[in-house]
Every structure is written in structure tokens, then in C-alpha cells.
Design a protein around this motif. Structure first.
Motif, mmCIF file in Angstrom:
data_model
loop_
_atom_site.group_PDB
_atom_site.id
_atom_site.type_symbol
_atom_site.label_atom_id
_atom_site.label_comp_id
_atom_site.label_asym_id
_atom_site.label_seq_id
_atom_site.Cartn_x
_atom_site.Cartn_y
_atom_site.Cartn_z
ATOM 1 N N PRO A 117 10.397 19.502 18.774
ATOM 2 C CA PRO A 117 11.484 18.790 18.106
ATOM 3 C C PRO A 117 11.095 18.674 16.633
ATOM 4 O O PRO A 117 10.027 18.143 16.324
ATOM 5 C CB PRO A 117 11.482 17.417 18.801
ATOM 6 C CG PRO A 117 10.637 17.603 20.052
ATOM 7 C CD PRO A 117 9.644 18.660 19.714
ATOM 8 N N LEU A 118 11.941 19.191 15.733
ATOM 9 C CA LEU A 118 11.562 19.204 14.309
ATOM 10 C C LEU A 118 11.919 17.869 13.648
ATOM 11 O O LEU A 118 12.489 17.826 12.558
ATOM 12 C CB LEU A 118 12.248 20.360 13.577
ATOM 13 C CG LEU A 118 11.925 21.760 14.125
ATOM 14 C CD1 LEU A 118 12.632 22.826 13.301
ATOM 15 C CD2 LEU A 118 10.422 22.006 14.140
ATOM 16 N N PHE A 119 11.613 16.800 14.374
ATOM 17 C CA PHE A 119 11.876 15.448 13.864
ATOM 18 C C PHE A 119 10.903 14.501 14.548
ATOM 19 O O PHE A 119 10.220 14.877 15.513
ATOM 20 C CB PHE A 119 13.325 15.022 14.143
ATOM 21 C CG PHE A 119 13.752 15.192 15.580
ATOM 22 C CD1 PHE A 119 14.371 16.360 15.997
ATOM 23 C CD2 PHE A 119 13.509 14.196 16.521
ATOM 24 C CE1 PHE A 119 14.754 16.536 17.334
ATOM 25 C CE2 PHE A 119 13.889 14.351 17.859
ATOM 26 C CZ PHE A 119 14.508 15.530 18.258
ATOM 27 N N GLY A 120 10.815 13.306 14.014
ATOM 28 C CA GLY A 120 9.938 12.297 14.593
ATOM 29 C C GLY A 120 10.571 10.936 14.405
ATOM 30 O O GLY A 120 11.741 10.845 14.013
ATOM 31 N N GLU A 132 17.134 19.479 14.714
ATOM 32 C CA GLU A 132 16.787 20.753 15.371
ATOM 33 C C GLU A 132 15.599 20.624 16.323
ATOM 34 O O GLU A 132 14.640 19.900 16.048
ATOM 35 C CB GLU A 132 16.456 21.810 14.296
ATOM 36 C CG GLU A 132 16.109 23.174 14.891
ATOM 37 C CD GLU A 132 15.966 24.264 13.841
ATOM 38 O OE1 GLU A 132 16.433 24.067 12.699
ATOM 39 O OE2 GLU A 132 15.370 25.310 14.170
ATOM 40 N N ILE A 133 15.704 21.340 17.431
ATOM 41 C CA ILE A 133 14.558 21.482 18.338
ATOM 42 C C ILE A 133 14.312 22.980 18.536
ATOM 43 O O ILE A 133 15.257 23.743 18.731
ATOM 44 C CB ILE A 133 14.790 20.757 19.689
ATOM 45 C CG1 ILE A 133 13.519 20.813 20.547
ATOM 46 C CG2 ILE A 133 15.972 21.337 20.465
ATOM 47 C CD1 ILE A 133 13.535 19.874 21.745
ATOM 48 N N LEU A 154 22.075 16.149 24.579
ATOM 49 C CA LEU A 154 21.343 15.398 23.540
ATOM 50 C C LEU A 154 21.917 15.625 22.141
ATOM 51 O O LEU A 154 21.509 14.975 21.191
ATOM 52 C CB LEU A 154 19.857 15.772 23.565
ATOM 53 C CG LEU A 154 19.075 15.387 24.824
ATOM 54 C CD1 LEU A 154 17.595 15.718 24.652
ATOM 55 C CD2 LEU A 154 19.223 13.898 25.134
ATOM 56 N N ASP A 155 22.834 16.599 22.005
ATOM 57 C CA ASP A 155 23.501 16.863 20.735
ATOM 58 C C ASP A 155 22.525 17.353 19.660
ATOM 59 O O ASP A 155 22.646 17.010 18.479
ATOM 60 C CB ASP A 155 24.197 15.568 20.266
ATOM 61 C CG ASP A 155 25.359 15.865 19.354
ATOM 62 O OD1 ASP A 155 25.783 17.031 19.295
ATOM 63 O OD2 ASP A 155 25.820 14.935 18.664
ATOM 64 N N LEU A 156 21.539 18.137 20.098
ATOM 65 C CA LEU A 156 20.566 18.698 19.152
ATOM 66 C C LEU A 156 20.984 20.110 18.763
ATOM 67 O O LEU A 156 21.737 20.764 19.491
ATOM 68 C CB LEU A 156 19.175 18.759 19.804
ATOM 69 C CG LEU A 156 18.514 17.417 20.126
ATOM 70 C CD1 LEU A 156 17.249 17.635 20.947
ATOM 71 C CD2 LEU A 156 18.185 16.660 18.841
ATOM 72 N N LYS A 157 20.456 20.575 17.627
ATOM 73 C CA LYS A 157 20.650 21.975 17.241
ATOM 74 C C LYS A 157 19.483 22.728 17.867
ATOM 75 O O LYS A 157 18.323 22.416 17.577
ATOM 76 C CB LYS A 157 20.594 22.062 15.714
ATOM 77 C CG LYS A 157 21.288 23.242 15.135
ATOM 78 C CD LYS A 157 21.677 22.976 13.696
ATOM 79 C CE LYS A 157 20.427 22.920 12.828
ATOM 80 N NZ LYS A 157 20.668 22.423 11.484
#
Ligand SMILES: O=C(O)C(=O)C[C@]1(C(=O)O)C=C[C@@H](O)C=C1
Length: 252
Positions: A117-120, A132-133, A154-157
Motif C-alpha cells: 500500500p503506497l500510503f501509511g 494506490e496499492i 476498498l476504493d483503492l487504485k
């Protein structure tokens, strides 16, 4: 993922593990394994059942959210307990090493989805919509179902890559960002008045990673096999600039 898949075993209730609880508890019953006292308090407050390793490992889906240095041993430790057709997912910032550790340790029938997952906790503070994941389907049976879960539920890219493609890109994306953020943090206190737009954006970037552990920094720099090369080029650009500026300062 079908509604019948309800049990998710989560290893690690650190910063990212907690984010997982926040976003996956509407879909799964979460059985977490984390021996720390903080985890006990968190689990009580968030309706997470704390269990021993064999119980978490035997859930339908197992998510490994512990530091990268622990993953090889953890993969070996969970291997005897995972369901024969279970799914094991990791979420760390490097992918080549964990993919190999999981393939080497887990029985051949077990699916392995390496993810980043390109977020935290910082970048997802206001939600995960459209973040984005990266998915690396190392050994996956129902990839379309998984992609649908991440993108639609999850509505992720979602982007799909090999562990090599991922680590090559992230060596610069995270390797450089975390390196520069460390340097700028070392220069604190820095001005907060008369700031420019570019300075504000830079400091915003530093703010997103400054709460991350030193362990994550070292892992991004050392466990990504492509990080050393880009770091070398970065430092040689710095050296060239320093030489140019010092030559100018000394009037050459
Ligand atoms: O946004 C955050 O909360 C972070 O921890 C930052 C950050 C990053 O931007 O490098 C750190 C590690 C994760 O792999 C993704 C995001």
C-alpha cells in the motif's frame, strides 16, 4: 472475496496494523497476534481478538504486518499452521526479499499475494479513497477477486507489478524521499515564516514520513536491492554540486 471468508489473522498491531484494522474490520473478524502491551489495549478498544500464533496463522486470510526484518522467521513460523488453500499477504515497503521468503517457507498450495500500500497512517489520515496499492501476485489463484476487493470494496487504485518492477521504482520513490527527509529533519528547526510554495510542498513531504520509524528507513535503504545504486548516484550529484559551489566560494 466472498462473504464466507470472514477470519483474518493479522500479525503486528503497529502503525500499519492499526490502519488495517480500521479499514478491514467492516469485512472480517480480525484475530491479531502481537505480544506488546500496547497491542492488548488497542485490541480491547477496537473489537480485535488477540490470539497466539497458531490461531492467527490458521485464519482464511493471513496478513503479515510486522517489520521486514522479522518476516523471514515469521513466514517459517506460520507455515505449519496455514490452511492448505489459505492466502498469505504481506504489506511491507520492499517486495523481492519477502516474496522469496514466503515462497520458500509456505506449502505450495498456499496463495501468496505480496502487496505494498503506497500510503501509511499519515497519508491515509483522511481516508484511503483513490490511494494506490501495488499488488505482486507471487502465487495467486483468484487474482480477479482480489483486485475487485481492493479496487471496488476498498476504493483503492490498484496496480500490478512483479517484485522486481516494484523494488526498482520504489528504490527511487521511497529510497530518495526518506533519505532527503532524514537530512532535512536533521536541519530542524527550519523556518516556518516567509515560505514559498515549493518549500511548503517539500516540508509537507518531509512531514508525511518524519513519523516513520528508523527501522522502516533502514529497511527501505537496505532491503531494497536497487536502493544502494540510486543512493550512490544521489551522493555523487551532491559531491559534484559541493565541489562546484566550493570552487566558486574560493573564487576559482
Ligand atoms: O504516509 C505515511 O503515513 C507514511 O508512513 C509514508 C510512507 C511513504 O510515503 O514513504 C511510508 C511507508 C509506506 O510504505 C508508505 C508511505
Amino acid at each position: 472475496m466472498s462473504k464466507s471468508v470472514r477470519k483474518l489473522g493479522l500479525f503486528g498491531l503497529g502503525a500499519f496494523g492499526r490502519l488495517i484494522v480500521k479499514h478491514l474490520s467492516p469485512y472480517f473478524d480480525i484475530y491479531a497476534c502481537d505480544p506488546s502491551p500496547e497491542a492488548r489495549a488497542f485490541a480491547r478498544r477496537h473489537n480485535v481478538t488477540l490470539v497466539d500464533l497458531p490461531v492467527a496463522a490458521a485464519c482464511d486470510i493471513v496478513v503479515l504486518a510486522t517489520p521486514i526484518r522479522t518476516l523471514e522467521a515469521l513466514a517459517k513460523a506460520v507455515a505449519p499452521y496455514v490452511k492448505p488453500y489459505g492466502l498469505v499477504i504481506d504489506v511491507g515497503s520492499v517486495k523481492i526479499k519477502p516474496a522469496k521468503w514466503l515462497v520458500d517457507a509456505l506449502p505450495a498450495t498456499v496463495s501468496i499475494l505480496c502487496t505494498h500500500p503506497l500510503f501509511g497512517p499519515q497519508s491515509a489520515r483522511k481516508g484511503i479513497h483513490d490511494l494506490e496499492i501495488v499488488l505482486c501476485p507471487v502465487r495467486v489463484r483468484h487474482m480477479d477477486t482480489l483486485v475487485r476487493f481492493f479496487s471496488q470494496t476498498l476504493d483503492l487504485k490498484v496496480s500490478v507489478a512483479t517484485p522486481e518492477q516494484h523494488d526498482k521504482a520504489l528504490a527511487a520513490v521511497q529510497g530518495l524521499t526518506h533519505l532527503i527527509a532524514k537530512v532535512l529533519s536533521g536541519l530542524e528547526p527550519l523556518p516556518t515564516v516567509h515560505t514559498t510554495r515549493s518549500y511548503d510542498l517539500m516540508m509537507q513531504g518531509v512531514g508525511l514520513v518524519s513519523g516513520d520509524s528508523d527501522e522502516l528507513f533502514l529497511s527501505i535503504e537496505r532491503d531494497n536491492p536497487f536502493a544502494a545504486e540510486i543512493r550512490k548516484r544521489f551522493f555523487s550529484e551532491i559531491d559534484a554540486l559541493r565541489n562546484r559551489l566550493e570552487a566558486h566560494d574560493s573564487g576559482k
